[in-house]
Structures are given as structure tokens and as C-alpha cells.
Write an enzyme that holds these catalytic residues in place. Structure first.
Site, PDB file in Angstrom:
ATOM      1  N   GLU A  49      36.788  29.166  39.458  1.00 16.65           N
ATOM      2  CA  GLU A  49      37.208  27.928  38.844  1.00 16.65           C
ATOM      3  C   GLU A  49      37.717  26.907  39.859  1.00 16.65           C
ATOM      4  OE1 GLU A  49      39.344  28.408  35.291  1.00 16.65           O
ATOM      5  OE2 GLU A  49      39.974  26.297  35.202  1.00 16.65           O
ATOM      6  N   ASP A  50      38.436  27.376  40.842  1.00  8.61           N
ATOM      7  CA  ASP A  50      39.143  26.436  41.715  1.00  8.61           C
ATOM      8  C   ASP A  50      38.568  26.275  43.112  1.00  8.61           C
ATOM      9  OD1 ASP A  50      40.878  25.877  39.662  1.00  8.61           O
ATOM     10  OD2 ASP A  50      42.253  27.489  40.216  1.00  8.61           O
TER      11      ASP A  50
ATOM     12  N   ASP B 188      76.908  44.381  19.601  1.00  2.32           N
ATOM     13  CA  ASP B 188      77.726  45.568  19.649  1.00  2.32           C
ATOM     14  C   ASP B 188      76.893  46.799  19.969  1.00  2.32           C
ATOM     15  OD1 ASP B 188      80.288  46.275  19.443  1.00  2.32           O
ATOM     16  OD2 ASP B 188      80.152  46.938  17.362  1.00  2.32           O
TER      17      ASP B 188
ATOM     18  N   ASP C  90      47.715  37.111  34.801  1.00  5.26           N
ATOM     19  CA  ASP C  90      47.615  35.710  35.214  1.00  5.26           C
ATOM     20  C   ASP C  90      48.613  34.870  34.412  1.00  5.26           C
ATOM     21  OD1 ASP C  90      46.416  33.182  36.080  1.00  5.26           O
ATOM     22  OD2 ASP C  90      45.350  33.192  34.161  1.00  5.26           O
TER      23      ASP C  90
END
Ligand code: MN
Length: 715
Positions: free
Chosen positions: A75-76, A259, A139
Site C-alpha cells: 500500500e505505501d 471492591d 496492525d
């Protein structure tokens, strides 16, 4: 964190792992993300590393961890799927591709519970490999941990999606480790005030609670040892979101929750679980409603544990409640890691070929866990959900719908709303206009185009997959048929009235007519008209009951020569009892036909183009054959052949071979236009045009036969 540090962690549980592959993935990801930054200002690669670390935490296999390191390169960066396949193998390429693909599904809109299930199924169907979802969860976990660096609007969106989809997925897959962290992180952004309030109240009594927890751990260990049971006892962390949930959805007062202390007891065997339970219940009082046996009856996601709440006598007025989970070590693995517990390195992974489907994998896994004695129920439930008979598609708003596999946009339209189905005139799938018979695919985004003038078509019945759509379309046609029957009844009645110089409109309003309808147990005039239209009541009869007609019947159409009955005709979709097939042209199924409304004698059926009605337009109605034909119809053919002995016998034998009867045969040689030629007319009982043509075709092949033709019409 260096690659060596990662390797050290993996070595603990998988000393034989392919560390070279891991090193190469690490370096490749670091190199290709170099220069990129996260919003936090950290190098982008830190995100890949954190994702991989979460996967190591789940003790996953090396390909999964490598894919975790590489999960964002498609994707990047400029890296392609082919690059990955070449360098790291098909399996890793497939995992990264799967993560990238499901990353494109954006959750919008409000979610109901079922939507989260739909998402899981969509993810699984798309991912085809459960490890893709594990990577996606890892992720998301890191993205949530660094959410504060995003703009507030995005924070809200992502937190909501995380809570409603990803935490649900983690829960469904039984990975409590991910689930609680995702929930707490999402809650922090969605309800910051409540989060802080609970967190600070918890912190207030933290010391006291911890001291008390330590004390109880000791007491219980002692008690169990006295009974000869070896167990590990420790306090367990509280999750803020689950506290919030208890307060808001179960109405438990905060004081009580604060408690309460929570312990977990781990033992070797299932038998030990029950032994511990016995020891605890023997020594302390417990709250019966709080006792749950998830060992005998595991949760759907495979979770197994005994839950009980005992009351410590420490506090005289009202025992202090102590929540206890008792489970075997192996059950604990499953509770923490869920499905990942089965997908660890040691599981003996199925082949990583492309064709490996989730189904094959599940089947193998089912085999594997047979040995574990208790087949995990979640696998069972996932198995049916994964059967390829569902398809998941989005509305333009991002709502997710599930439909049976093979569904079309028409099914989708009817699923949204009947009105949308009925006025549907086209579909846009992923931005492209496609035919309505198009079969939808997983993840398709479907927009239905409507037009108020559009209406269902009979073709749709062949295309739709859902019962809902089919029923709705049928219903629509029934309604149409009703309207047409009423209209036809009106026309029959009008013609009958005109003969007696009566006006339809006044007639329809007369109270006598309604009274007559009521006598026939019909509620409205329309119902009566429908009866007439459907031939169940004759217009003549209806008119005569109210206006007895002097018996002057001249002017009535001469009786027609007709075959009765004709059950296989539909008149604009209606069954008509008053239909007659005319002998002038002998229409048979398959012929194009038309109906002719006779005066008071129903509808007569002719072949289109029959000379007897060729000039009629006004009283012609559309008719068609019903698709199922169980009866035969007469059809006339003419055969021209040699005039020799045995010729007709051969023709008759041939016809009999088709199991067709000759109902009438002018077998004597009538006219002989040509010397030595016979000209015969035969009336055959056939079930339709195809049978007739087959018979004619084979007669033509007989030696001595010149022509075979169907007789168009007799005038
Ligand atoms: Mn990512």
C-alpha cells in the site's frame, strides 16, 4: 528493536524457525519504508515492527511474522505483489495482499451486532487465510496505541470501528489478549470522561486491593495444597471497558466492582479444575447465580473455564466477593490466544500453495484437534459460516449485507426495501453499471438505480436467489393479474351491458349489484369483476340476474367452432375458464397467439394472423401459453407425397413413433392436383410446436414425400 531481539523472542517457542527469511523481511521492510514517517514522528518502520511483535506475542509462525513486517509495503511503497512472491514466496505475498485488500473495506454507518459477524465473514472470505486477520488485528492494535497523533475526528471514527468491528473479531476468534486491549483503547477515545473516572476510582483503592489480593492468593494456595492440588493462583488485571460495561449494561454498582477482586487459578488437568472448585466451595460460601461451567459447556469461541464468585468471611456483615476463574493451562492458552493457539508454529501448517483455501485449512484443523478430544465449538460454528454460500456486499453508505452466494443486484434491492426492488431499473457495482442479472462478489459496493415507472420483469424470477425477492416479485405479478382480471371483467360486463343499452358506470354503482356480489360471498364490486374476468362468473349471467333480458338473441355472434377446454392459456397472465381454442387455425403451444373477446362467450384463441380476426384490433387481448403443458392440442398438416401403396401406412407408423395420435385423417386420396400425387390432410394431437415440427421434419425425410406443411387457417 533489532532483528536479533525479535529472533530471540521467537526462539523461545520455535527454535527451528527460518530466521534467514525473517532477517530478509525485516531488512526489506525497513529499507522500503525508509524516509516515511508516522504521525507520531517515528519512522514508519516502527509500526511494522510493533505489528510483528504482537504476532510473536501470539506465538505465530514465521511467514505470518514476516508478513506482519511487510504488511504495508504494497500500500505505501512501490513494491508489487510479484516482487514479494519472488523474494519471500507465494505464501507471504498472499498474506500481505490479503491484509492490503481488507484494509480497503471501510466501516461506516452504525453497526448492529450482526454486522460485526458479517465483517468477520467478509474478512475471512476475502482473506482466505485466518492469519491475514491476525495480522490485521495486530496492525490495528498498534494504530490504536498511537491514535492520539491523529486529528480528533479520525480518532473517533477509528475508535468506533475498532470497538464495533475489530474487538468483536478478536472476541469471535477467542483472542482475549487482543480483545481487551482494543476495547480499552477504543473506550478511552470514545468516552474519555468515563474512562478517566473509572481509571481514577480504580487507582484510588489500588493499594488496598492489591494487598488483599496477595493475601487471598496465599490463603487459597494453602487451602489447595492441603487438599493435594497443585495450582498457580494469581490476581488478574481488570479491564476498564468491561467495568464500564458491567455498570452500564448490567447495573452493577461501581462500589461493588471496585471492591471486588479477581483471581485466576491454573491447573494441569480438567479433573483438577473441578477439584479446585470443590475445595473452594467446601471452604467458602459462593454465589450460586454467578457460577458458570464453561468447561463442560464451552463458549462458542472455544473459551473454557469455570467461573465462580466466593464470599470471604473477612468482612462479617457481608462477605467480600472474590471472582475466580479456574482453568487448565491448555484452556488458558486458548482463552488468551484463541484461534492463534491453533495456528502456532508447531501446528504443522498446511501447504502454503495458492489454492489453499480456508475450508481445506479448517478441515485439516478439525482433524488435528480431534486429538484434543474436545472439538472447539467455534471451529464448528466458523465452518458453517465459511461455507461458500454467502456473499457480503456493501451499500453506498457502507452498510454490510449478507446474501446467498449467486445473488444479484435485484436480491440486494429487495433486501433493502420492497419499494426499491419493485422500482429497480439498474445497478452500479463498484462504480460500474452492470446488468441486473450480474452475480455479486464479496466486498462489492452496490448502488441500486430506481425509477418510479420501472417495475419487475418475469425474467427476474430466473435471476434472483433469495426467497424474499422471489416471493415479492410473484406477489407483485399476482397483484397485477388481479388488476388485469378486474379490468377484463369490466370489459366483459360493459359489452354485455351495451347489448342491453345499459350504462356501465351507473350499473356498477347500483346497490343491487353489490347485494348480488355479497350473495356470492364477494366483498366488493372489484371482486365480482375479477370473477368475471377470470371466467368464474359470466357477464351475461350477472347482467341477467339484475336485468332479465327478453329472449331476443338475434344480433349475437354466430356460435363459433371451438375446442374446449383450454387450460393452458394465460390471458395477460390470468387463467381463463372461458377460453376456447378455435378450430379455424388450431393454435398449439409454441404458436404466437392472440385472444379475441367475443360477445358473452369469453375469449377465443387464434393463431396470430388468423384470417378470421386479422382485421380486429379493438377486442383483441394479449394471451400467452402457460409454461407447463400437460395436454395435447389438435394441429392440421398437409402432406404431399407419391401415390403408392403403403405410403400412408409409413407416414402413420412414423407419426406413431413420436407417440402422437392422428385424431382425424383424410387418408383417402382426395384431390389429385398432380398425376400420381397424393394430397393428405392429417389432424394430429400434439403438445406443442416443437413436437409438431419434429414430426413434420421426419415425415419430410420419408422417401416419396414431397412437401409437408402446416395448414395456416381455414376460413
Ligand atoms: Mn499498518
Amino acid at each position: 528493536m533489532s532483528v536479533e531481539a525479535l529472533i530471540n523472542q521467537i526462539e523461545v517457542y520455535n527454535p527451528d524457525a527460518d530466521f534467514d527469511l525473517l532477517r530478509r523481511s525485516y531488512e526489506y521492510s525497513e529499507e522500503h519504508h525508509s524516509g516515511q514517517q508516522r504521525r507520531s514522528g517515528h519512522p514508519y518502520f516502527t509500526h511494522c515492527l510493533e505489528t510483528a511483535k504482537s504476532l510473536i506475542d501470539l506465538k505465530l509462525d514465521v511467514p505470518t511474522i514476516c508478513a506482519g513486517l511487510l504488511h504495508d509495503v504494497l500500500e505505501d511503497t512501490l513494491v508489487t505483489r510479484d516482487d514479494l512472491a519472488q523474494l519471500f514466496g507465494e505464501s507471504i505475498a498472499q498474506l500481505v495482499e490479503g491484509v492490503t485488500k481488507i484494509g480497503t473495506y471501510h466501516f461506516k454507518g452504525r453497526t448492529q451486532q450482526t454486522q460485526a459477524d458479517n465483517y468477520l465473514n467478509l474478512f475471512l472470505a476475502t482473506a482466505k487465510d485466518i492469519r491475514v486477520i491476525l495480522i490485521k488485528l495486530a496492525d490495528r492494535l498498534h494504530n490504536m496505541e498511537t491514535l492520539s497523533f491523529l486529528p480528533i475526528g479520525r480518532q473517533q471514527e477509528i475508535a468506533k470501528e475498532t470497538l464495533e468491528i475489530y474487538a468483536s473479531l478478536a472476541h469471535r476468534l477467542g483472542i482475549n489478549r487482543f480483545k481487551s486491549r482494543l476495547e480499552d483503547l477504543a473506550f478511552k477515545y470514545l468516552h474519555p470522561l468515563e474512562y478517566r473516572e473509572i481509571a481514577s476510582l480504580l487507582a484510588e483503592k489500588l493499594d488496598e486491593r492489591e494487598a488483599y489480593t496477595r493475601k487471598m492468593e496465599g490463603v487459597i494456595v494453602q487451602e489447595l495444597e492441603a487438599g493435594g492440588i497443585r495450582a498457580k493462583v494469581h490476581g488478574r488485571p481488570k479491564h476498564i471497558y468491561s467495568i464500564y460495561h458491567k455498570i452500564h449494561h448490567k447495573g452493577v454498582p461501581f462500589e461493588e466492582i471496585c471492591d471486588l477482586i479477581a483471581l485466576r487459578i491454573l491447573v494441569e488437568t480438567t479433573a483438577d479444575c473441578y477439584a479446585v472448585l470443590g475445595a473452594l466451595h467446601g471452604k467458602w460460601k459462593h454465589i450460586p447465580e454467578r457460577f458458570k461451567d464453561f468447561v463442560g459447556l464451552p463458549k462458542r469461541n472455544g473459551y473454557r473455564s469455570l467461573h465462580t464468585t466466593i464470599l470471604d468471611r473477612d468482612r462479617p456483615e457481608r462477605g467480600r466477593p472474590i471472582e475466580i476463574q479456574i482453568r487448565a493451562f491448555q484452556m488458558h492458552e486458548v482463552a488468551e490466544y484463541g484461534i492463534a493457539a491453533h495456528w502456532s508454529y508447531k501446528e504443522g501448517l498446511p501447504s502454503t500453495s495458492e489454492s489453499q483455501s480456508i475450508f481445506a485449512w479448517l478441515r485439516q484443523m478439525l482433524d488435528d484437534i480431534q486429538e484434543l478430544k474436545n472439538p472447539y465449538q467455534f471451529i464448528q460454528s466458523m465452518k458453517w459460516e465459511l461455507l461458500p454460500d454467502e456473499v457480503y456486499v456493501f451499500s453506498p453508505k457502507g452498510d454490510l449485507y449478507s446474501l446467498p452466494a449467486g445473488s444479484t443486484p435485484i436480491d440486494f434491492a429487495y433486501k433493502i426495501h420492497t419499494d426499491i426492488g419493485e422500482t429497480c431499473c439498474g445497478a452500479e457495482v463498484n462504480g460500474v453499471i452492470l446488468p441486473l442479472r450480474h452475480r455479486l462478489q464479496n466486498g462489492d459496493r452496490v448502488r441500486i438505480m430506481t425509477n418510479s415507472k420501472a417495475h419487475p420483469s418475469r425474467d427476474w424470477l430466473r435471476w434472483v436467489k433469495t426467497t424474499r425477492a422471489r416471493n415479492k416479485i410473484r406477489h407483485w405479478f399476482r397483484e397485477q393479474d388481479r388488476a388485469q382480471a378486474i379490468e377484463l371483467g369490466r370489459r366483459f360486463l360493459e359489452m354485455e351491458l351495451r347489448r342491453q343499452h345499459l350504462d356501465l358506470r351507473t350499473y356498477l354503482k347500483s346497490p343491487e349489484l353489490l347485494a348480488f356480489a355479497k350473495k356470492l360471498k364477494l366483498n366488493t364490486i372489484d371482486d365480482l369483476l375479477m370473477q368475471i374476468g377470470n371466467g368464474k362468473e359470466s357477464a351475461e349471467h350477472v347482467v341477467n340476474v339484475l336485468h332479465p333480458e327478453p329472449d331476443t338473441r338475434e344480433g349475437r355472434e354466430a356460435p363459433v367452432d371451438a375446442v374446449r377446454p383450454a387450460p393452458a392459456i394465460q390471458l395477460e397472465g390470468i387463467d381463463i375458464a372461458l377460453v376456447r381454442i378455435m378450430k379455424c387455425c388450431y393454435p398449439i403451444p409454441g404458436d404466437e397467439i392472440i385472444g379475441y373477446i367475443t360477445r358473452g362467450r369469453g375469449v377465443s384463441i387464434h393463431r396470430a394472423g388468423c384470417p378470421r380476426i386479422i382485421n380486429e384490433t379493438e377486442r383483441v387481448v394479449n394471451v400467452e401459453w402457460k409454461p407447463e403443458i400437460l395436454t395435447t392440442y389438435p394441429a392440421e398438416i398437409a402432406v404431399q407425397c407419391d401415390d403408392r401403396p403403403g405410403m400412408l401406412g409409413e407416414i402413420a407408423t412414423l407419426i406413431a413413433q413420436f407417440k402422437v395420435n392422428i385424431v382425424k385423417g383424410n387418408l383417402a386420396h382426395s384431390s389429385m392436383p398432380v398425376e400420381g400425387m397424393a394430397h393428405d390432410r392429417l389432424t394430429l394431437a400434439v403438445n406443442g410446436i416443437e413436437q409438431l415440427e419434429a414430426v413434420m421434419e421426419s415425415i419430410r425425410c420419408l422417401k416419396g414425400v414431397q412437401t409437408v406443411s402446416r395448414i395456416a387457417a381455414r376460413n
